[in-house]
Design a protein around this motif. Structure first.
Motif, short mmCIF file in Angstrom:
data_model
loop_
_atom_site.label_atom_id
_atom_site.label_comp_id
_atom_site.label_asym_id
_atom_site.label_seq_id
_atom_site.Cartn_x
_atom_site.Cartn_y
_atom_site.Cartn_z
N PHE A 147 0.84 -1.20 0.00
CA PHE A 147 0.00 0.00 0.00
C PHE A 147 0.87 1.25 0.00
O PHE A 147 0.63 2.18 -0.76
CB PHE A 147 -0.90 -0.03 1.24
N ILE A 148 1.91 1.26 0.85
CA ILE A 148 2.81 2.43 0.93
C ILE A 148 3.54 2.62 -0.40
O ILE A 148 3.69 3.73 -0.89
CB ILE A 148 3.84 2.22 2.06
N THR A 149 3.99 1.52 -0.99
CA THR A 149 4.73 1.60 -2.26
C THR A 149 3.85 2.18 -3.35
O THR A 149 4.26 3.08 -4.09
CB THR A 149 5.22 0.20 -2.68
N VAL A 150 2.62 1.69 -3.44
CA VAL A 150 1.69 2.20 -4.46
C VAL A 150 1.39 3.67 -4.21
O VAL A 150 1.35 4.48 -5.13
CB VAL A 150 0.39 1.37 -4.45
N PHE A 151 1.20 4.03 -2.94
CA PHE A 151 0.90 5.42 -2.59
C PHE A 151 2.05 6.33 -3.00
O PHE A 151 1.85 7.37 -3.63
CB PHE A 151 0.66 5.52 -1.08
N LEU A 152 3.28 5.94 -2.68
CA LEU A 152 4.46 6.75 -3.03
C LEU A 152 4.62 6.84 -4.54
O LEU A 152 4.94 7.89 -5.08
CB LEU A 152 5.71 6.16 -2.39
N ALA A 153 4.37 5.73 -5.23
CA ALA A 153 4.49 5.73 -6.69
C ALA A 153 3.48 6.69 -7.30
O ALA A 153 3.80 7.46 -8.21
CB ALA A 153 4.27 4.32 -7.22
N ASN A 154 2.25 6.68 -6.78
CA ASN A 154 1.22 7.58 -7.30
C ASN A 154 1.59 9.03 -7.03
O ASN A 154 1.42 9.89 -7.88
CB ASN A 154 -0.14 7.27 -6.64
N GLU A 155 2.11 9.32 -5.82
CA GLU A 155 2.53 10.69 -5.49
C GLU A 155 3.63 11.14 -6.45
O GLU A 155 3.62 12.27 -6.93
CB GLU A 155 3.05 10.72 -4.05
N TYR A 156 4.58 10.24 -6.71
CA TYR A 156 5.70 10.57 -7.60
C TYR A 156 5.20 10.84 -9.02
O TYR A 156 5.59 11.82 -9.65
CB TYR A 156 6.71 9.41 -7.59
N LEU A 157 4.30 9.97 -9.51
CA LEU A 157 3.78 10.15 -10.87
C LEU A 157 2.98 11.44 -10.98
O LEU A 157 3.10 12.18 -11.95
CB LEU A 157 2.90 8.96 -11.24
N LEU A 158 2.17 11.73 -9.96
CA LEU A 158 1.37 12.96 -9.98
C LEU A 158 2.28 14.19 -9.97
O LEU A 158 2.02 15.16 -10.67
CB LEU A 158 0.43 12.99 -8.77
N SER A 159 3.34 14.16 -9.17
CA SER A 159 4.22 15.32 -9.07
C SER A 159 4.96 15.53 -10.40
O SER A 159 5.07 16.66 -10.88
CB SER A 159 5.22 15.15 -7.93
#
Length: 33
Positions: free
Chosen positions: A14-26
């Protein structure tokens, strides 16, 4: 014990997916500007 390990793995995933989404959005937001 197995259940605990499964919960930890789920949490890490869950944390990995969350961080990946934050990175992609940024990066996506930066590309728009």
């Amino acid at each position: 014990m197995i259940l605990k390990r499964a919960k930890i793995l789920h949490f890490v995933k869950f944390i990995t997916v969350f961080l990946a989404n934050e990175y992609l959005l940024s990066t996506f937001a930066l590309n728009i500007k």
